[in-house]
Scaffold this motif. Structure first.
Motif, PDB file in Angstrom:
ATOM      1  N   LYS A   1       6.337  27.447   4.755  1.00 55.24           N
ATOM      2  CA  LYS A   1       7.084  28.552   5.353  1.00 55.24           C
ATOM      3  C   LYS A   1       6.100  29.323   6.229  1.00 55.24           C
TER       4      LYS A   1
ATOM      5  N   TYR B   1      10.636  26.729   8.453  1.00 55.66           N
ATOM      6  CA  TYR B   1      10.628  26.146   7.119  1.00 55.66           C
ATOM      7  C   TYR B   1      10.535  24.632   7.240  1.00 55.66           C
TER       8      TYR B   1
ATOM      9  N   SER C   1      19.787  33.951  -2.885  1.00 51.70           N
ATOM     10  CA  SER C   1      18.695  33.550  -2.010  1.00 51.70           C
ATOM     11  C   SER C   1      18.809  32.065  -1.716  1.00 51.70           C
TER      12      SER C   1
ATOM     13  N   ASP D   1      14.560  35.679  -0.122  1.00 56.04           N
ATOM     14  CA  ASP D   1      13.166  35.315   0.143  1.00 56.04           C
ATOM     15  C   ASP D   1      12.883  33.943  -0.467  1.00 56.04           C
ATOM     16  N   LEU D   2      12.754  32.936   0.367  1.00 55.34           N
ATOM     17  CA  LEU D   2      12.541  31.570  -0.119  1.00 55.34           C
ATOM     18  C   LEU D   2      11.091  31.359  -0.505  1.00 55.34           C
ATOM     19  N   LYS D   3      10.859  30.673  -1.617  1.00 51.75           N
ATOM     20  CA  LYS D   3       9.523  30.445  -2.158  1.00 51.75           C
ATOM     21  C   LYS D   3       9.082  29.010  -1.931  1.00 51.75           C
ATOM     22  N   VAL D   4       7.855  28.848  -1.454  1.00 51.41           N
ATOM     23  CA  VAL D   4       7.302  27.519  -1.193  1.00 51.41           C
ATOM     24  C   VAL D   4       7.061  26.776  -2.492  1.00 51.41           C
TER      25      VAL D   4
ATOM     26  N   ARG E   1       9.249  24.861  -4.383  1.00 47.98           N
ATOM     27  CA  ARG E   1      10.294  24.626  -5.377  1.00 47.98           C
ATOM     28  C   ARG E   1      11.665  24.685  -4.696  1.00 47.98           C
TER      29      ARG E   1
ATOM     30  N   GLN F   1      15.284  26.062  -3.864  1.00 45.26           N
ATOM     31  CA  GLN F   1      15.606  27.482  -3.672  1.00 45.26           C
ATOM     32  C   GLN F   1      16.716  27.967  -4.573  1.00 45.26           C
TER      33      GLN F   1
END
Length: 433
Positions: free
Chosen positions: A192, A205, A231, A426-429, A431, A433
């Motif tokens: 991201k 992304y 999210s 807020d997307l997390k790197v 894993r 989503q």
């Protein structure tokens, strides 16, 4: 709309359909030089689904005011109390109470092919994600994707001609759009990266697509599927789409809303302040007049529609062969406009998106009542944006189109139905989503 039972009924239906997106109404290019790299899917580093890059524009100013529109009229109103009383109901649109992101451009054919090969590696198409109409043999001018039953696993689908790779995917219905969003949602976020271009903020992304399409952001066991998470990747709502296309946080336009996603325009002047129409390279679909700003791919009054056909196709074949069986004269009249290369028109919305005006009309996930106003067994959703085959009014904020989410007739006959992906939360790197 049901299939017509005769050639004449079909022709009448297509006249209504192709000349307007009234009942109708993604993915990324920060700059034209970055387009090829950003639009290229690749094999997964972990051996799972294919990897694609999705670039979004950040949309801020949470809590912005909505604006009133009367469907397909040349005006916006501070409230529906200010709107004239008409047979068409006034709607308040464009107000969004949270920050979010929306695709800088529409989902391209190359990305859609990567999705198809990930979710249907055996080429069975059990989810109705492909139709023979989409092939270059069935529809030489508009066929984007070919299918080979004998291809290796995970390679049954291919871009028909290289020129189609960076064009919007044009045969979407809402269920296809939701399955694409679910594949992204269930996929692995590899990276991201935030960036900017002038006053616009973007996020790119890199996502390894998932083969899981029936749940995630949308539970498709429910016909009236809505967002089930706070999210993740989404199909934009009507308000999110309209805000990204028209709302000017600096206060430009009328009640801070532009008339077109490319320029503020002047409400009430018809198409006098519409953007210039694109001129396309006749064999590649690239935009040839990008300096004529503002610019959009639509059919301007008194001008030829932006059009192209792959150079590998003989001219006569391109102008006559179609899967609907209509004669060449009717075909030439009904099917004029073509989809252009994403981002090359260059005109940005107030938030930095491209091609929200013209090119392909785009699905939203907003459910609406059918046009009859009566109960319907089918689920109807809103679409926006106009198409390359339709006039400038289809790009107004009041062009609040609607269609059944699973219209099979349009899957076969309408090559301008697109997808633009959004992001909420807020997307997390690293894993899903």
């Amino acid at each position: 709309m049901q299939f017509a039972s005769s050639r004449s009924r079909l022709s009448r239906a297509l006249v209504a359909m192709c000349g307007t997106s009234a009942l109708l109404a993604s993915s990324a290019v920060v700059g034209s030089s970055a387009a090829a790299e950003a639009l290229s899917p690749g094999s997964s580093p972990s051996g799972g689904g294919e990897v694609i890059t999705v670039t979004t524009a950040k949309v801020g100013a949470p809590g912005n005011p909505a604006v009133g529109v009367v469907p397909f009229t040349d005006a916006v109103y501070q409230s529906c109390a200010d709107a004239p009383k008409t047979p068409g109901d006034c709607l308040m649109v464009g107000g969004v109470g949270y920050p979010y992101e929306i695709g800088q451009v529409e989902v391209t054919v190359e990305r859609w092919v990567a999705f198809l090969n990930t979710v249907d590696p055996r080429g069975r198409d059990s989810r109705g994600l492909y139709d023979e109409t989409e092939s270059s043999s069935a529809w030489p001018k508009y066929g984007q994707i070919n299918f080979s039953p004998t291809a290796p696993r995970g390679r049954h689908y291919s871009v028909a001609y290289a020129e189609w790779a960076d064009k919007p995917y044009g045969f979407a219905n809402f269920l296809r759009a939701a399955r694409f969003a679910n594949s992204l949602y269930n996929g692995r976020l590899i990276s991201k990266k935030a960036g900017s271009d002038g006053s616009f903020s973007y996020v790119s992304y890199q996502v390894e697509l998932s083969a899981r399409t029936e749940s995630g952001m949308y539970d498709l066991s429910r016909p009236e599927a809505t967002r089930s998470r706070d999210s993740g990747f989404v199909v934009p709502s009507q308000d999110e789409w309209i805000k990204a296309a028209y709302y000017d946080p600096s206060g430009g336009g009328t009640h801070s809303y532009w008339k077109y996603p490319t320029n503020a325009g002047v409400f009430g002047d018809g198409d006098a302040t519409a953007p210039h129409p694109t001129v396309l390279n006749p064999t590649t679909g690239d935009v040839a007049n990008a300096t004529a700003q503002p610019l959009a791919s639509y059919h301007a009054t008194g001008r030829p529609a932006p059009s192209w056909c792959p150079g590998q196709v003989p001219s006569e074949t391109c102008s006559t062969v179609n899967p609907i069986g209509i004669d060449p004269l009717a075909y030439a009249a009904l099917y004029q406009g073509s989809l252009s290369t994403v981002g090359q028109a260059r005109s940005t919305s107030p938030w930095g998106t491209l091609d929200q005006g013209g090119n392909a009309v785009e699905w939203t996930d907003t459910i609406t009542a059918p046009p009859s106003g009566r109960n319907s067994a089918r689920v109807w959703r809103r679409l926006h944006g106009g198409i390359s085959n339709a006039s400038a009014y289809q790009m107004w904020p009041s062009a609040v189109g609607l269609q059944p989410q699973d219209n099979v007739f349009y899957n076969h006959t309408y090559p301008w139905l697109g997808i633009r992906i959004g992001v909420i939360g807020d997307l997390k790197v690293g894993r899903p989503q």
